[in-house]
Enzyme design. Structure first.
Site, PDB file in Angstrom:
ATOM      1  N   TYR A 181     -14.910 -12.029  -0.442  1.00 43.26           N
ATOM      2  CA  TYR A 181     -15.634 -10.769  -0.732  1.00 43.26           C
ATOM      3  C   TYR A 181     -16.807 -11.029  -1.670  1.00 43.26           C
ATOM      4  O   TYR A 181     -17.864 -10.417  -1.545  1.00 43.26           O
ATOM      5  CB  TYR A 181     -14.682  -9.732  -1.340  1.00 43.26           C
ATOM      6  CG  TYR A 181     -13.687  -9.167  -0.346  1.00 43.26           C
ATOM      7  CD1 TYR A 181     -14.030  -8.075   0.459  1.00 43.26           C
ATOM      8  CD2 TYR A 181     -12.432  -9.720  -0.208  1.00 43.26           C
ATOM      9  CE1 TYR A 181     -13.121  -7.558   1.384  1.00 43.26           C
ATOM     10  CE2 TYR A 181     -11.512  -9.203   0.710  1.00 43.26           C
ATOM     11  CZ  TYR A 181     -11.865  -8.130   1.502  1.00 43.26           C
ATOM     12  OH  TYR A 181     -10.977  -7.630   2.416  1.00 43.26           O
ATOM     13  N   ARG A 196       0.819  -1.218   0.000  1.00 48.31           N
ATOM     14  CA  ARG A 196       0.000   0.000   0.000  1.00 48.31           C
ATOM     15  C   ARG A 196       0.854   1.271   0.000  1.00 48.31           C
ATOM     16  O   ARG A 196       0.450   2.279   0.566  1.00 48.31           O
ATOM     17  CB  ARG A 196      -0.959   0.038   1.194  1.00 48.31           C
ATOM     18  CG  ARG A 196      -2.088  -0.949   1.122  1.00 48.31           C
ATOM     19  CD  ARG A 196      -3.202  -0.441   0.205  1.00 48.31           C
ATOM     20  NE  ARG A 196      -4.261  -1.428   0.099  1.00 48.31           N
ATOM     21  CZ  ARG A 196      -5.394  -1.399   0.799  1.00 48.31           C
ATOM     22  NH1 ARG A 196      -5.636  -0.424   1.636  1.00 48.31           N
ATOM     23  NH2 ARG A 196      -6.277  -2.331   0.640  1.00 48.31           N
ATOM     24  N   ARG A 248      -6.342  11.284  -6.213  1.00 43.86           N
ATOM     25  CA  ARG A 248      -7.584  10.563  -5.894  1.00 43.86           C
ATOM     26  C   ARG A 248      -8.782  11.504  -6.000  1.00 43.86           C
ATOM     27  O   ARG A 248      -9.835  11.122  -6.525  1.00 43.86           O
ATOM     28  CB  ARG A 248      -7.427  10.001  -4.486  1.00 43.86           C
ATOM     29  CG  ARG A 248      -8.634   9.434  -3.847  1.00 43.86           C
ATOM     30  CD  ARG A 248      -8.877   8.014  -4.297  1.00 43.86           C
ATOM     31  NE  ARG A 248      -9.747   7.364  -3.330  1.00 43.86           N
ATOM     32  CZ  ARG A 248     -11.027   7.645  -3.163  1.00 43.86           C
ATOM     33  NH1 ARG A 248     -11.597   8.538  -3.933  1.00 43.86           N
ATOM     34  NH2 ARG A 248     -11.728   7.024  -2.253  1.00 43.86           N
ATOM     35  N   ASP A 276      -6.705  -2.954  -7.693  1.00 39.17           N
ATOM     36  CA  ASP A 276      -7.268  -3.581  -6.494  1.00 39.17           C
ATOM     37  C   ASP A 276      -7.546  -5.048  -6.770  1.00 39.17           C
ATOM     38  O   ASP A 276      -7.849  -5.422  -7.913  1.00 39.17           O
ATOM     39  CB  ASP A 276      -8.560  -2.881  -6.049  1.00 39.17           C
ATOM     40  CG  ASP A 276      -8.914  -3.262  -4.620  1.00 39.17           C
ATOM     41  OD1 ASP A 276      -8.360  -2.656  -3.695  1.00 39.17           O
ATOM     42  OD2 ASP A 276      -9.720  -4.200  -4.440  1.00 39.17           O
ATOM     43  N   ARG A 297      -3.448   6.717   0.994  1.00 40.77           N
ATOM     44  CA  ARG A 297      -3.981   7.942   1.593  1.00 40.77           C
ATOM     45  C   ARG A 297      -3.064   8.637   2.593  1.00 40.77           C
ATOM     46  O   ARG A 297      -3.310   9.777   2.960  1.00 40.77           O
ATOM     47  CB  ARG A 297      -5.327   7.637   2.257  1.00 40.77           C
ATOM     48  CG  ARG A 297      -6.440   7.436   1.240  1.00 40.77           C
ATOM     49  CD  ARG A 297      -7.627   6.736   1.863  1.00 40.77           C
ATOM     50  NE  ARG A 297      -7.255   5.367   2.215  1.00 40.77           N
ATOM     51  CZ  ARG A 297      -8.094   4.466   2.722  1.00 40.77           C
ATOM     52  NH1 ARG A 297      -9.345   4.789   2.969  1.00 40.77           N
ATOM     53  NH2 ARG A 297      -7.673   3.246   2.983  1.00 40.77           N
TER      54      ARG A 297
END
Ligand code: CP3
Length: 345
Positions: free
Chosen positions: A151, A24, A37, A74, A28
């Protein structure tokens, strides 16, 4: 043969200083990521806009000088490419149209059709292959079938992956069919990533830790072994990193059982134990607690040195044990890299 440090470590060379990158690393915690973003609008638009996805991949390379860059995308894009709707709830996480029954699995698109949705990801890699500094290794990735399936079945993230476990209990063959579809699609996806410029590929099995016994063998080990065998048949020189996060004692022997060139360790694994039980079979990657990227200080330096020393006798790629969090301080990342690169004088 390439002289890039990351590729040398993955081929089994013991280096005086391990290569370093971070899960990652585009994210952010970086103001420059938040700016791009915001320009993209939502997270999926960022993933599917090659110029912007390449830009955020390059940001941490420019700022910190990591030895490897990981494609910005992703693990859930492949689920969407098989048919189910995917979106991200702002501040919460992913949502998908759930796949809960044999009929739902039967409605998924064929594996070979995933390229239509995933073509922009290949374009991101082609841009990166041109623009990355020549000593930086380009990593492609996919989710391992089990983690992506958790998921898809739940339609969202779940703390204990209960819906996937319940589907295994209720209809094991339907769940196995979902795993098979994901396995086939992942082989095609990663092969295309390699053809577009990925020099290494990594399989993220973030929820491997909730599988036990035969379920671990059937759903964490077997699909990863099949994917690696198929990739090695097509691209024998491309190293594969496997990350069965939370595997605990099952980390021992995982590389041998799957054919992975490198096994990524989470922060729960003791480095001394892993040096004896996992690194005997080849390269290991890891495993600093990402919490140090928030707290910093002498504890960060001490823990970083301890990991570098523990793995000094074999091939090692320095990394965190899981992704860096949005509350991390970029100054602590710089301190970690400096500590790795000076740890062995
Ligand atoms: O490592 C990298 O920098 C490469 C890009 C990457 C992302 N996700 C970007 C991302 C990679 C390799 C992933 C993998 C991923 N995605 C995993 C496996 C690794 C892990 O963390 O266990 C999983 C389980 C996902 C699914 C996913 N994506 C979730 C659960 C979330 C929401 C949680 C969160 O952190 O917001 C995402 C979103 C996501 N993927 C973000 C990023 C940078 C944050 C999105 C944003 O900008 O709002």
């Amino acid at each position: 043969m390439s002289d890039k440090t990351m590729l040398r470590a993955l081929r089994g060379e013991v280096l005086p200083v391990p290569p370093v990158w971070m899960m990652r690393q585009a994210g952010r915690y970086l103001p420059e990521y938040r700016a791009v973003r915001a320009r993209a609008g939502d997270f999926l638009s960022l993933c599917y806009t090659p110029e912007l996805a390449a830009e955020v991949t390059l940001q941490p390379i420019r700022r910190f000088g990591f030895d490897a860059a990981i494609l910005f995308a992703d693990i859930l894009l492949i689920a969407q490419a098989l048919g189910p709707r995917l979106w991200f709830e702002e501040g919460e996480g992913p949502r998908l149209a759930p796949v809960g029954s044999a009929a739902d699995v039967a409605r998924l698109r064929p594996a070979a059709s995933v390229h239509a949705t995933l073509a922009p990801v290949y374009e991101t890699l082609r841009i990166l292959a041109r623009e990355l500094p020549r000593d930086v290794t380009l990593i492609g990735f996919a989710g391992a079938p089990w983690t992506v399936a958790t998921y898809m079945v739940a339609g969202r993230g779940t703390p204990g992956q209960e819906p996937a476990h319940a589907m295994i209990a209720a209809d094991r063959s339907a769940f196995a069919a979902l795993i098979d579809r994901l396995t086939e699609a992942t082989v095609l996806y990663l092969s295309a990533q390699i053809e577009a410029g990925a020099e290494v590929v990594k399989l993220f099995d973030s929820w491997a830790g909730s599988l036990r016994g035969r379920d671990f063998d059937d759903f964490a080990l077997a699909p990863v072994r099949r994917i690696i065998a198929a990739l090695k048949a097509r691209h024998p020189a491309v190293p594969v990193i496997a990350f069965p996060r939370g595997a605990g004692a099952r980390y021992a022997g995982f590389a041998r059982a799957t054919g992975a060139d490198c096994v990524a360790l989470d922060q729960a694994v003791d480095p001394g134990w892993a040096a004896r039980e996992v690194q005997v079979d080849g390269c290991v990657q890891g495993n600093l607690d990402p919490g140090h990227m928030v707290s910093g200080g002498p504890a960060l330096i001490e823990a970083t040195r301890r990991i570098v020393e523990a793995f000094a006798g074999g091939p090692h790629v320095f990394n965190l044990g899981h992704g860096i969090t949005p509350d991390a301080d970029p100054a602590h990342v710089a301190l970690m890299i400096e500590t790795v690169r000076s740890a062995r004088g």
